[in-house]
Design a protein around this motif. Structure first.
Motif, PDB file in Angstrom:
ATOM      1  N   ARG A 222       0.849  -1.178   0.000  1.00 39.33           N
ATOM      2  CA  ARG A 222       0.000   0.000   0.000  1.00 39.33           C
ATOM      3  C   ARG A 222       0.895   1.241   0.000  1.00 39.33           C
ATOM      4  O   ARG A 222       2.074   1.170   0.355  1.00 39.33           O
ATOM      5  CB  ARG A 222      -0.901   0.043   1.250  1.00 39.33           C
ATOM      6  N   VAL A 223       0.326   2.366  -0.368  1.00 42.69           N
ATOM      7  CA  VAL A 223       1.066   3.624  -0.359  1.00 42.69           C
ATOM      8  C   VAL A 223       1.649   3.851   1.033  1.00 42.69           C
ATOM      9  O   VAL A 223       0.944   3.745   2.033  1.00 42.69           O
ATOM     10  CB  VAL A 223       0.148   4.799  -0.747  1.00 42.69           C
ATOM     11  N   GLY A 224       2.938   4.166   1.089  1.00 45.79           N
ATOM     12  CA  GLY A 224       3.620   4.372   2.355  1.00 45.79           C
ATOM     13  C   GLY A 224       4.418   3.172   2.812  1.00 45.79           C
ATOM     14  O   GLY A 224       5.301   3.300   3.653  1.00 45.79           O
ATOM     15  N   ASP A 225       4.117   1.984   2.261  1.00 45.48           N
ATOM     16  CA  ASP A 225       4.881   0.780   2.596  1.00 45.48           C
ATOM     17  C   ASP A 225       6.218   0.762   1.869  1.00 45.48           C
ATOM     18  O   ASP A 225       6.415   1.478   0.882  1.00 45.48           O
ATOM     19  CB  ASP A 225       4.109  -0.485   2.196  1.00 45.48           C
ATOM     20  N   GLU A 226       7.119  -0.090   2.337  1.00 49.43           N
ATOM     21  CA  GLU A 226       8.351  -0.318   1.605  1.00 49.43           C
ATOM     22  C   GLU A 226       8.047  -0.968   0.261  1.00 49.43           C
ATOM     23  O   GLU A 226       7.136  -1.792   0.145  1.00 49.43           O
ATOM     24  CB  GLU A 226       9.278  -1.245   2.385  1.00 49.43           C
ATOM     25  N   CYS A 227       8.819  -0.602  -0.743  1.00 49.62           N
ATOM     26  CA  CYS A 227       8.756  -1.294  -2.025  1.00 49.62           C
ATOM     27  C   CYS A 227      10.068  -2.054  -2.204  1.00 49.62           C
ATOM     28  O   CYS A 227      10.900  -2.091  -1.298  1.00 49.62           O
ATOM     29  CB  CYS A 227       8.512  -0.314  -3.166  1.00 49.62           C
ATOM     30  N   MET A 228      10.252  -2.665  -3.353  1.00 49.48           N
ATOM     31  CA  MET A 228      11.415  -3.517  -3.570  1.00 49.48           C
ATOM     32  C   MET A 228      12.278  -2.961  -4.698  1.00 49.48           C
ATOM     33  O   MET A 228      11.764  -2.585  -5.749  1.00 49.48           O
ATOM     34  CB  MET A 228      10.972  -4.941  -3.892  1.00 49.48           C
ATOM     35  N   VAL A 229      13.574  -2.932  -4.463  1.00 49.47           N
ATOM     36  CA  VAL A 229      14.506  -2.486  -5.490  1.00 49.47           C
ATOM     37  C   VAL A 229      14.544  -3.537  -6.595  1.00 49.47           C
ATOM     38  O   VAL A 229      14.633  -4.734  -6.327  1.00 49.47           O
ATOM     39  CB  VAL A 229      15.918  -2.290  -4.901  1.00 49.47           C
ATOM     40  N   GLN A 230      14.473  -3.090  -7.830  1.00 52.46           N
ATOM     41  CA  GLN A 230      14.496  -4.025  -8.950  1.00 52.46           C
ATOM     42  C   GLN A 230      15.807  -4.821  -8.966  1.00 52.46           C
ATOM     43  O   GLN A 230      16.891  -4.264  -8.733  1.00 52.46           O
ATOM     44  CB  GLN A 230      14.350  -3.266 -10.276  1.00 52.46           C
ATOM     45  N   PRO A 231      15.737  -6.148  -9.224  1.00 47.49           N
ATOM     46  CA  PRO A 231      16.937  -6.989  -9.190  1.00 47.49           C
ATOM     47  C   PRO A 231      18.024  -6.550 -10.164  1.00 47.49           C
ATOM     48  O   PRO A 231      19.212  -6.785  -9.914  1.00 47.49           O
ATOM     49  CB  PRO A 231      16.389  -8.381  -9.549  1.00 47.49           C
ATOM     50  N   TRP A 232      17.628  -5.924 -11.274  1.00 52.22           N
ATOM     51  CA  TRP A 232      18.612  -5.559 -12.292  1.00 52.22           C
ATOM     52  C   TRP A 232      19.402  -4.308 -11.927  1.00 52.22           C
ATOM     53  O   TRP A 232      20.386  -3.963 -12.588  1.00 52.22           O
ATOM     54  CB  TRP A 232      17.943  -5.356 -13.651  1.00 52.22           C
ATOM     55  N   LEU A 233      19.008  -3.600 -10.858  1.00 55.21           N
ATOM     56  CA  LEU A 233      19.691  -2.368 -10.484  1.00 55.21           C
ATOM     57  C   LEU A 233      20.900  -2.700  -9.600  1.00 55.21           C
ATOM     58  O   LEU A 233      20.744  -3.247  -8.507  1.00 55.21           O
ATOM     59  CB  LEU A 233      18.734  -1.442  -9.729  1.00 55.21           C
ATOM     60  N   PRO A 234      22.132  -2.413 -10.051  1.00 47.15           N
ATOM     61  CA  PRO A 234      23.325  -2.717  -9.262  1.00 47.15           C
ATOM     62  C   PRO A 234      23.283  -2.049  -7.895  1.00 47.15           C
ATOM     63  O   PRO A 234      22.655  -1.000  -7.710  1.00 47.15           O
ATOM     64  CB  PRO A 234      24.478  -2.177 -10.114  1.00 47.15           C
ATOM     65  N   ALA A 235      23.979  -2.645  -6.922  1.00 45.23           N
ATOM     66  CA  ALA A 235      23.959  -2.146  -5.541  1.00 45.23           C
ATOM     67  C   ALA A 235      24.402  -0.686  -5.459  1.00 45.23           C
ATOM     68  O   ALA A 235      23.788   0.124  -4.759  1.00 45.23           O
ATOM     69  CB  ALA A 235      24.832  -3.031  -4.658  1.00 45.23           C
ATOM     70  N   GLY A 236      25.477  -0.367  -6.175  1.00 40.50           N
ATOM     71  CA  GLY A 236      25.968   1.010  -6.140  1.00 40.50           C
ATOM     72  C   GLY A 236      24.964   2.000  -6.672  1.00 40.50           C
ATOM     73  O   GLY A 236      24.767   3.085  -6.100  1.00 40.50           O
ATOM     74  N   ASP A 237      24.317   1.658  -7.775  1.00 40.64           N
ATOM     75  CA  ASP A 237      23.308   2.536  -8.354  1.00 40.64           C
ATOM     76  C   ASP A 237      22.101   2.658  -7.433  1.00 40.64           C
ATOM     77  O   ASP A 237      21.496   3.734  -7.320  1.00 40.64           O
ATOM     78  CB  ASP A 237      22.872   2.013  -9.715  1.00 40.64           C
ATOM     79  N   ALA A 238      21.753   1.552  -6.765  1.00 38.97           N
ATOM     80  CA  ALA A 238      20.619   1.574  -5.839  1.00 38.97           C
ATOM     81  C   ALA A 238      20.902   2.494  -4.654  1.00 38.97           C
ATOM     82  O   ALA A 238      20.043   3.277  -4.231  1.00 38.97           O
ATOM     83  CB  ALA A 238      20.307   0.164  -5.356  1.00 38.97           C
ATOM     84  N   GLU A 239      22.119   2.423  -4.121  1.00 36.18           N
ATOM     85  CA  GLU A 239      22.478   3.293  -3.002  1.00 36.18           C
ATOM     86  C   GLU A 239      22.485   4.756  -3.415  1.00 36.18           C
ATOM     87  O   GLU A 239      22.078   5.628  -2.655  1.00 36.18           O
ATOM     88  CB  GLU A 239      23.851   2.884  -2.463  1.00 36.18           C
ATOM     89  N   GLN A 240      22.955   5.008  -4.633  1.00 39.96           N
ATOM     90  CA  GLN A 240      22.965   6.384  -5.121  1.00 39.96           C
ATOM     91  C   GLN A 240      21.551   6.905  -5.320  1.00 39.96           C
ATOM     92  O   GLN A 240      21.262   8.074  -5.046  1.00 39.96           O
ATOM     93  CB  GLN A 240      23.754   6.462  -6.429  1.00 39.96           C
ATOM     94  N   ARG A 241      20.666   6.027  -5.773  1.00 39.31           N
ATOM     95  CA  ARG A 241      19.290   6.449  -6.072  1.00 39.31           C
ATOM     96  C   ARG A 241      18.464   6.619  -4.794  1.00 39.31           C
ATOM     97  O   ARG A 241      17.701   7.586  -4.651  1.00 39.31           O
ATOM     98  CB  ARG A 241      18.629   5.412  -6.999  1.00 39.31           C
ATOM     99  N   PHE A 242      18.595   5.677  -3.869  1.00 38.05           N
ATOM    100  CA  PHE A 242      17.717   5.675  -2.703  1.00 38.05           C
ATOM    101  C   PHE A 242      18.411   6.086  -1.402  1.00 38.05           C
ATOM    102  O   PHE A 242      17.743   6.335  -0.410  1.00 38.05           O
ATOM    103  CB  PHE A 242      17.085   4.294  -2.528  1.00 38.05           C
ATOM    104  N   GLY A 243      19.743   6.147  -1.408  1.00 46.28           N
ATOM    105  CA  GLY A 243      20.473   6.472  -0.181  1.00 46.28           C
ATOM    106  C   GLY A 243      21.134   5.241   0.399  1.00 46.28           C
ATOM    107  O   GLY A 243      20.539   4.152   0.434  1.00 46.28           O
TER     108      GLY A 243
END
Length: 241
Positions: free
Chosen positions: A194-215
């Motif tokens: 639901r809105v406000g819940d955690e979502c999931m980082v897409q598997p294809w997104l590298p860890a470094g890019d994920a940290e840069q995008r989301f913190g």
């Protein structure tokens, strides 16, 4: 139709007159939800369109959970339109019943149009026929289809129920929220999201890019027996507390 394909354009007559182009009716900035129902003046359909009308009303707000608010369809830039195999005259005669059941004031404009498809051409074109449910003349009724269409006119999701099973418009809202979020960010939404819940980082997104995008400290990874770090949860930047 396949997901990602351009939704067919068509002209239609509705209880409010109609339009020459469904694509033009949607416009360039709105999403659209088109939902079919088997027949006017029927019990399940009346409950469904009543709920749809309540959710479309500018005064209605739903509380999905204690810290998560889901506003009306209009706040999501979503246009709604219904369809059945009955006539526009029948639609106009049925709307007072929908208003009454939904407790919508009569002075307010009914919030969405209802397409008439008496010859079933559109229902057949969009594969919405329920062969097991027949009207009084022995003709097949439309199934309970829901099409989610984005501003580029592409089909983003669809749901199909038999005529005997009413839909949950809270779930339809949930799907819209998920589609709009995942169209903007490299995330997916887990079961029951639901809105406000955690979502999931897409598997294809590298860890470094994920940290840069989301913190760097905003991603939660679940340890699994396989040792593979594919269950990564986060809250999009716009919903971070």
């Amino acid at each position: 139709m396949r997901l990602g394909e351009v939704f067919p354009d068509f002209a239609a007559t509705t209880d409010k007159g109609g339009f020459d182009s469904f694509h033009k009716w949607i416009g360039d900035e709105h999403w659209a939800i088109m939902f079919s129902h088997p027949a006017d003046f029927t019990p399940v359909c009346t409950t469904e369109l009543s709920r749809a009308a309540q959710l479309a009303d500018e005064c209605v707000i739903l509380i999905l959970q204690s810290n998560s608010w889901a506003f009306r369809f209009a706040s999501r830039h979503v246009k709604m339109i219904a369809l059945s195999c009955d006539s526009a005259e029948a639609h106009r005669g049925w709307i007072p019943d929908i208003r009454s059941y939904a407790r919508i004031e009569t002075h307010k404009e009914f919030p969405f149009e209802i397409i008439t498809d008496s010859d079933r051409k559109l229902a057949k074109r969009l594969d919405m026929i329920d062969p097991d449910e027949l009207d009084s003349a022995g003709l097949p009724l439309t199934a309970r289809a829901v099409f989610f269409i984005d501003p580029t006119k592409k089909l983003r999701a669809q749901i199909l129920y038999p005529a005997t099973t009413g839909r949950d418009f809270h779930e339809i809202l949930r799907v819209i929220d998920s589609l709009q979020l995942t169209a903007k960010m490299p995330v997916a939404t887990p079961e029951g999201w639901r809105v406000g819940d955690e979502c999931m980082v897409q598997p294809w997104l590298p860890a470094g890019d994920a940290e840069q995008r989301f913190g760097k400290n905003s991603i939660r990874t679940v340890d699994l027996p396989s040792g593979r770090p594919y269950l990564r949860f986060t809250k999009p930047p716009s919903t971070q507390q």
